[in-house]
Write a protein that holds these residues in place. Structure first.
Motif, short mmCIF file in Angstrom:
data_model
loop_
_atom_site.label_atom_id
_atom_site.label_comp_id
_atom_site.label_asym_id
_atom_site.label_seq_id
_atom_site.Cartn_x
_atom_site.Cartn_y
_atom_site.Cartn_z
N HIS A 33 -31.99 -3.07 -18.01
CA HIS A 33 -33.24 -2.89 -18.68
C HIS A 33 -33.62 -1.52 -18.62
CE1 HIS A 33 -37.61 -4.41 -19.50
NE2 HIS A 33 -37.81 -2.96 -19.28
N LEU A 34 -33.74 -0.86 -17.69
CA LEU A 34 -34.05 0.67 -17.64
C LEU A 34 -33.01 1.56 -18.32
CD1 LEU A 34 -35.32 1.08 -14.04
CD2 LEU A 34 -36.71 1.24 -16.16
N LEU A 35 -31.76 1.35 -18.41
CA LEU A 35 -30.67 2.22 -19.10
C LEU A 35 -30.84 1.84 -20.60
CD1 LEU A 35 -27.46 1.78 -16.80
CD2 LEU A 35 -28.99 3.62 -17.05
N GLN A 36 -31.13 0.66 -20.86
CA GLN A 36 -31.39 0.28 -22.38
C GLN A 36 -32.80 1.08 -22.84
OE1 GLN A 36 -31.04 -3.70 -23.63
NE2 GLN A 36 -31.96 -3.32 -25.74
N LYS A 37 -33.81 0.75 -22.23
CA LYS A 37 -34.89 1.64 -22.48
C LYS A 37 -34.84 2.81 -22.78
CE LYS A 37 -39.19 0.72 -23.20
NZ LYS A 37 -39.89 -0.47 -23.89
N THR A 38 -34.03 3.46 -21.64
CA THR A 38 -33.74 4.97 -21.90
C THR A 38 -32.95 5.29 -22.87
OG1 THR A 38 -33.77 5.05 -19.33
CG2 THR A 38 -32.61 7.03 -20.54
N ARG A 39 -32.10 4.66 -23.52
CA ARG A 39 -31.10 4.77 -24.57
C ARG A 39 -32.08 4.81 -25.60
NH1 ARG A 39 -27.22 1.57 -22.17
NH2 ARG A 39 -27.72 -0.09 -23.43
N GLU A 40 -32.83 3.65 -26.05
CA GLU A 40 -33.81 3.83 -26.95
C GLU A 40 -34.70 4.89 -27.15
OE1 GLU A 40 -33.94 -1.22 -27.05
OE2 GLU A 40 -35.93 -0.10 -26.67
N LEU A 41 -35.40 5.23 -25.81
CA LEU A 41 -36.20 6.48 -25.93
C LEU A 41 -35.38 7.79 -26.50
CD1 LEU A 41 -38.29 5.54 -22.76
CD2 LEU A 41 -39.00 5.89 -25.04
N MET A 42 -34.08 7.87 -25.89
CA MET A 42 -33.39 9.16 -26.36
C MET A 42 -32.84 8.98 -27.89
SD MET A 42 -30.81 9.36 -23.09
CE MET A 42 -29.77 10.38 -23.84
N ALA A 43 -32.84 7.91 -28.18
CA ALA A 43 -32.66 7.61 -29.85
C ALA A 43 -33.81 7.89 -30.66
CB ALA A 43 -32.14 6.17 -30.11
N GLN A 44 -34.97 7.99 -29.98
CA GLN A 44 -35.98 8.42 -30.64
C GLN A 44 -36.20 9.94 -30.59
OE1 GLN A 44 -39.65 6.22 -29.45
NE2 GLN A 44 -38.39 4.09 -29.20
N GLY A 45 -35.45 10.66 -29.60
CA GLY A 45 -35.68 12.05 -29.72
C GLY A 45 -35.96 12.55 -28.20
N PHE A 46 -36.09 11.53 -27.44
CA PHE A 46 -36.48 12.08 -25.94
C PHE A 46 -35.07 12.53 -25.18
CE2 PHE A 46 -39.98 9.35 -26.81
CZ PHE A 46 -41.17 9.90 -26.63
N PRO A 47 -35.40 13.75 -24.53
CA PRO A 47 -34.18 14.11 -23.88
C PRO A 47 -34.25 13.29 -22.53
CG PRO A 47 -36.27 15.71 -23.28
CD PRO A 47 -36.41 14.77 -24.56
N ARG A 48 -32.89 13.17 -21.96
CA ARG A 48 -32.46 12.14 -21.11
C ARG A 48 -33.47 11.97 -19.89
NH1 ARG A 48 -28.82 8.62 -18.93
NH2 ARG A 48 -27.37 8.87 -20.70
N GLU A 49 -33.93 13.05 -19.34
CA GLU A 49 -34.77 13.26 -18.25
C GLU A 49 -35.91 12.41 -18.43
OE1 GLU A 49 -36.45 16.31 -14.80
OE2 GLU A 49 -34.11 16.81 -15.92
N GLU A 50 -36.47 12.92 -19.48
CA GLU A 50 -37.79 12.45 -19.96
C GLU A 50 -37.75 10.96 -20.45
OE1 GLU A 50 -39.83 14.66 -22.90
OE2 GLU A 50 -41.60 13.55 -23.00
N ALA A 51 -36.74 10.61 -21.24
CA ALA A 51 -36.61 9.19 -21.25
C ALA A 51 -36.41 8.28 -20.18
CB ALA A 51 -35.42 8.93 -22.23
N GLU A 52 -35.82 8.89 -19.00
CA GLU A 52 -35.73 7.97 -17.81
C GLU A 52 -37.19 7.78 -17.24
OE1 GLU A 52 -33.09 9.71 -15.44
OE2 GLU A 52 -31.16 8.84 -16.49
N HIS A 53 -37.84 8.92 -17.21
CA HIS A 53 -39.19 8.92 -16.63
C HIS A 53 -39.99 7.85 -17.41
CE1 HIS A 53 -42.71 10.63 -14.70
NE2 HIS A 53 -43.37 10.66 -15.80
N LEU A 54 -40.05 7.96 -18.69
CA LEU A 54 -40.97 7.16 -19.60
C LEU A 54 -40.53 5.65 -19.18
CD1 LEU A 54 -41.18 9.09 -22.81
CD2 LEU A 54 -43.00 8.62 -21.28
N ALA A 55 -39.15 5.42 -19.16
CA ALA A 55 -38.89 3.84 -19.16
C ALA A 55 -39.40 3.45 -17.65
CB ALA A 55 -37.14 4.18 -18.97
N VAL A 56 -39.27 4.22 -16.61
CA VAL A 56 -39.82 3.79 -15.52
C VAL A 56 -41.21 3.71 -15.39
CG1 VAL A 56 -40.09 4.65 -13.00
CG2 VAL A 56 -37.80 4.76 -14.12
N GLN A 57 -41.90 4.57 -16.21
CA GLN A 57 -43.42 4.47 -16.34
C GLN A 57 -43.83 3.00 -17.01
OE1 GLN A 57 -44.76 7.08 -14.16
NE2 GLN A 57 -46.30 7.08 -15.96
#
Lengths: 218, 112
Positions: A33-57
């Motif tokens: 779940h979190l990896l897919q969410k991270t990928r989707e956020l990265m596709a929106q332009g977020f860097p990986r670290e921030e995307a992971e943080h947002l996915a967890v949030q």
């Protein structure tokens, strides 16, 4: 020192305390779940670290998730400590204050006669025709007991007379009042021990020692 | 709106009526079908799903990802889950009708 990824931290905390197989399964599911969410956020332009943080949030409170997965609230060491203290307190209170637990029940045990028992028996009546039967008995009664009644039943009229005496724990011998009827065949002789709290009470109850003295019929 | 107040079990069962879905798909489906009116923290989804599994209303299977990622755990209604969903829908309809009746009288008295 290698910094733990927020996703790993979240998964570890969310699944803490679950049975091993369930934990592995749930951890894998949440990781996907979190990896897919991270990928989707990265596709929106977020860097990986921030995307992971947002996915967890977006998962919300990890403690709430963990509690819900476990189905109970004792998810922290503090929670277990509170339970431990409460159990220890309840156990100590039961041990010290309650009288219904089995080791505080009334117990009566016979023991081998000691020299003091024989000396006492001889003091009671020196005119015994034959050596009397001497049966020392140890009593334990729950705290708060005022009277303990004990019955001695003669066998087939073999015995003519029975004395009974008791001593308080660390106290002196005191003869009990004799009840009428003890000379009849198989009629119980009731013996009442009047327990005095001041003299006897320990935290676990009363302790007393008595001796039954029986003489043969001549 | 917090789905806890409107029975999260019903939300999940009704969402799974259309077929097997995995966790993130369920969230997206709920968002789409409710126009984003029902929002819940994603972390609360899995405990709720696991509860439904324990109630034997939902069963799970791990299936390979169609988009090339790792395998995903899909949730699917069981027969008893489908019955539970119908029962919960009925209860919800009764509650909604009762509230509609109450609110219509209330609105007559105090017009907004």
């Amino acid at each position: 020192m290698l910094k733990r990824k927020p996703i790993d931290t979240y998964i570890r905390r969310a699944t803490a305390g679950l049975p091993r197989l369930e934990r592995v399964d749930t951890a894998a599911e949440i990781r996907v779940h979190l990896l897919q969410k991270t990928r989707e956020l990265m596709a929106q332009g977020f860097p990986r670290e921030e995307a992971e943080h947002l996915a967890v949030q977006e998962m919300g409170s990890v403690a709430e998730t963990n509690r819900a997965l476990l189905g109970h609230v004792f998810t922290s060491s503090l929670g277990w400590a509170v339970v431990g203290v409460m159990l220890a307190g309840a156990g100590a209170w039961t041990y010290l204050e309650r009288d219904w637990i089995f080791w505080k029940d009334t117990t009566i045990k016979s023991t081998a006669p000691e020299s003091r028992d024989i000396q006492f028996a001889m003091r009671q009546n020196s005119s015994f025709a034959v050596s009397p039967q001497i049966v020392p008995i140890n009593f334990h009664a729950p705290r708060g007991t005022r009277t303990l009644e004990y019955a001695i039943i003669s066998k087939h009229g073999q015995y003519q007379k029975t004395f009974f005496a008791f001593e308080w724990f660390k106290g002196d011998w005191t003869e009990t009042p004799a009840f009428p009827g003890f000379e009849s065949d198989r009629v119980p002789m009731h013996v009442s021990l009047l327990l005095c709290e001041e003299q006897l009470t320990t935290k676990l109850g009363h302790n007393a020692r008595g001796v039954a003295i029986e003489t043969s019929i001549q | 709106m917090d789905p806890k107040r409107i029975d999260l079990d019903l939300v999940l069962l009704a969402t799974l009526e259309q077929g097997a879905l995995y966790g993130l798909e369920i969230i997206k489906e709920v968002n789409t079908r409710t126009d984003g009116a029902l929002e819940f923290k994603e972390g609360s989804l899995y405990p709720a799903l696991h509860r439904l599994v324990k109630a034997n209303w939902v069963e799970t299977t791990w299936q390979p990802s169609t988009s090339g990622g790792p395998p995903r755990k899909y949730y699917q209604l069981t027969d008893s889950g489908a019955k539970a969903c119908q029962q919960k829908k009925l209860e919800w309809e009764q509650t909604r009708n009762a509230l509609d009746a109450l609110m219509s009288k209330f609105l007559e008295v105090i017009p907004c």
